[in-house]
Scaffold this motif. Structure first.
Motif, short mmCIF file in Angstrom:
data_model
loop_
_atom_site.label_atom_id
_atom_site.label_comp_id
_atom_site.label_asym_id
_atom_site.label_seq_id
_atom_site.Cartn_x
_atom_site.Cartn_y
_atom_site.Cartn_z
N GLY A 20 60.18 52.22 25.43
CA GLY A 20 59.07 51.41 25.71
C GLY A 20 59.10 49.86 25.28
N SER A 54 56.06 58.29 23.66
CA SER A 54 56.86 57.08 24.51
C SER A 54 58.21 57.21 24.06
N HIS A 69 62.24 52.71 31.78
CA HIS A 69 61.35 51.91 31.22
C HIS A 69 60.10 50.96 31.78
N GLU A 111 52.72 52.12 27.67
CA GLU A 111 52.44 51.22 26.36
C GLU A 111 51.71 49.99 26.27
N GLU A 120 56.95 56.64 19.26
CA GLU A 120 58.41 56.21 19.70
C GLU A 120 59.68 56.91 19.26
N LYS A 147 57.62 53.69 31.03
CA LYS A 147 57.42 53.44 29.44
C LYS A 147 56.62 52.14 28.94
N TRP A 148 57.33 51.06 29.42
CA TRP A 148 56.57 50.01 29.01
C TRP A 148 55.08 49.70 29.75
#
Length: 283
Positions: free
Chosen positions: A138, A134, A149, A156, A177, A152-153
């Motif tokens: 993230g 990530s 984002h 996660e 990360e 990536k969020w």
């Protein structure tokens, strides 16, 4: 002891560095990428310890087929590394539908499908682990990277769930990360045409930092790669591994800020519980 790895996105960046380091120490690597010929030099040097396949992770049927073929060819895969990624630099209004689809399809859905394809094999082995690459992005955000984002969020959150679901099978997942490093990420960003309305805004500031080479890059790509390998060698199974002072400080600031805001709403949060006394406006 030889470890066998499956890695996506190995043509450049962390994927390529991981492949080089692992082969150099005697491990086996199933390397996937859109242009397998990009690894011809490593194949010539390391022979059958390098298995390659053409793969675009946005092709779900191909993902399933390639993962199955890798396990069949290599017998056992100890570590699955989701590394393939697509970066998009654009404010929310500037991105095209095609760009938005590509960042979500690659970073979120592509990673999800690799994990889904690998899990039946890993469960059958009753061992193995997944590394999801990530970024600090993230858990924190920067203007002009909103769609990056979002992907990536999203991954996660998905991976946190997966980690809890697969633990009973003796499997582990760690979200890596990495902070900014001199890889090809910055130079390979897809950049949307700017809208004049966003001049002199935070979105334009981020864009100009990238384009002008002023975005801070404080980390060593080699050391980041070694830290990922060291994590696996150590047997540690932490859910996340922040790498780089930028990741550590930016994520810490984001978490601290969110916690402070969360605490500020404690009373109103509890006020809506069934049976709580209704709040009345001051007179």
């Amino acid at each position: 002891m030889t470890t066998t790895w499956f890695i996506t996105g190995t043509s450049s960046g962390f994927g390529r560095l991981l492949t080089e380091h692992l082969l150099a120490r005697g491990d086996r690597v199933a390397a996937t990428l859109r242009r397998p010929e990009a690894l011809d030099d490593l194949r010539a040097e390391h022979g059958d310890r390098l298995w390659t396949a053409r793969l675009d992770v946005t092709d779900t049927e191909r993902v399933r087929r390639v993962v199955d073929e890798a396990f069949e060819a290599l017998g056992t895969i100890d570590v699955v590394v989701n590394n393939a990624s697509y970066g998009l630099l654009a404010s929310v209004e500037e991105a095209s539908d095609e760009q938005i689809g590509r960042v979500i399809d690659t970073n979120l859905l592509g990673s999800i499908q690799v994990i889904r394809a690998a899990l039946p094999h890993l469960r059958a082995q009753a061992r193995g682990r997944i590394l999801q690459v990530s970024t600090a992005g993230g858990q924190t955000t920067y203007p002009s990277l909103g769609y990056y984002h979002a992907s990536k969020w999203g991954i996660e959150g998905f991976c946190e769930t997966v980690a809890r679901e697969i633990a009973p099978f003796g499997l582990a997942l760690t979200i890596i990360e990495p902070g900014a490093a001199p890889t090809s990420f910055g130079t390979s960003l897809d950049i949307a045409p700017p809208l004049p309305e966003y001049e002199n805004t935070p979105a334009a500031d981020t864009r100009q930092a990238f384009l002008g080479g002023r975005f801070p890059v404080p980390n060593s790509a080699e050391k980041l790669t070694e830290a990922m390998i060291d994590l696996v060698d150590s047997g540690a199974t932490s859910l996340r591994l922040p790498l780089g002072p930028d990741t550590y400080e930016d994520v810490r600031a984001a978490l601290t800020g969110r916690l402070a805001e969360h605490e500020a709403h404690r009373d109103v949060a509890h006020s809506v519980a069934a049976g709580s006394r209704p709040r009345r406006d001051a007179r």
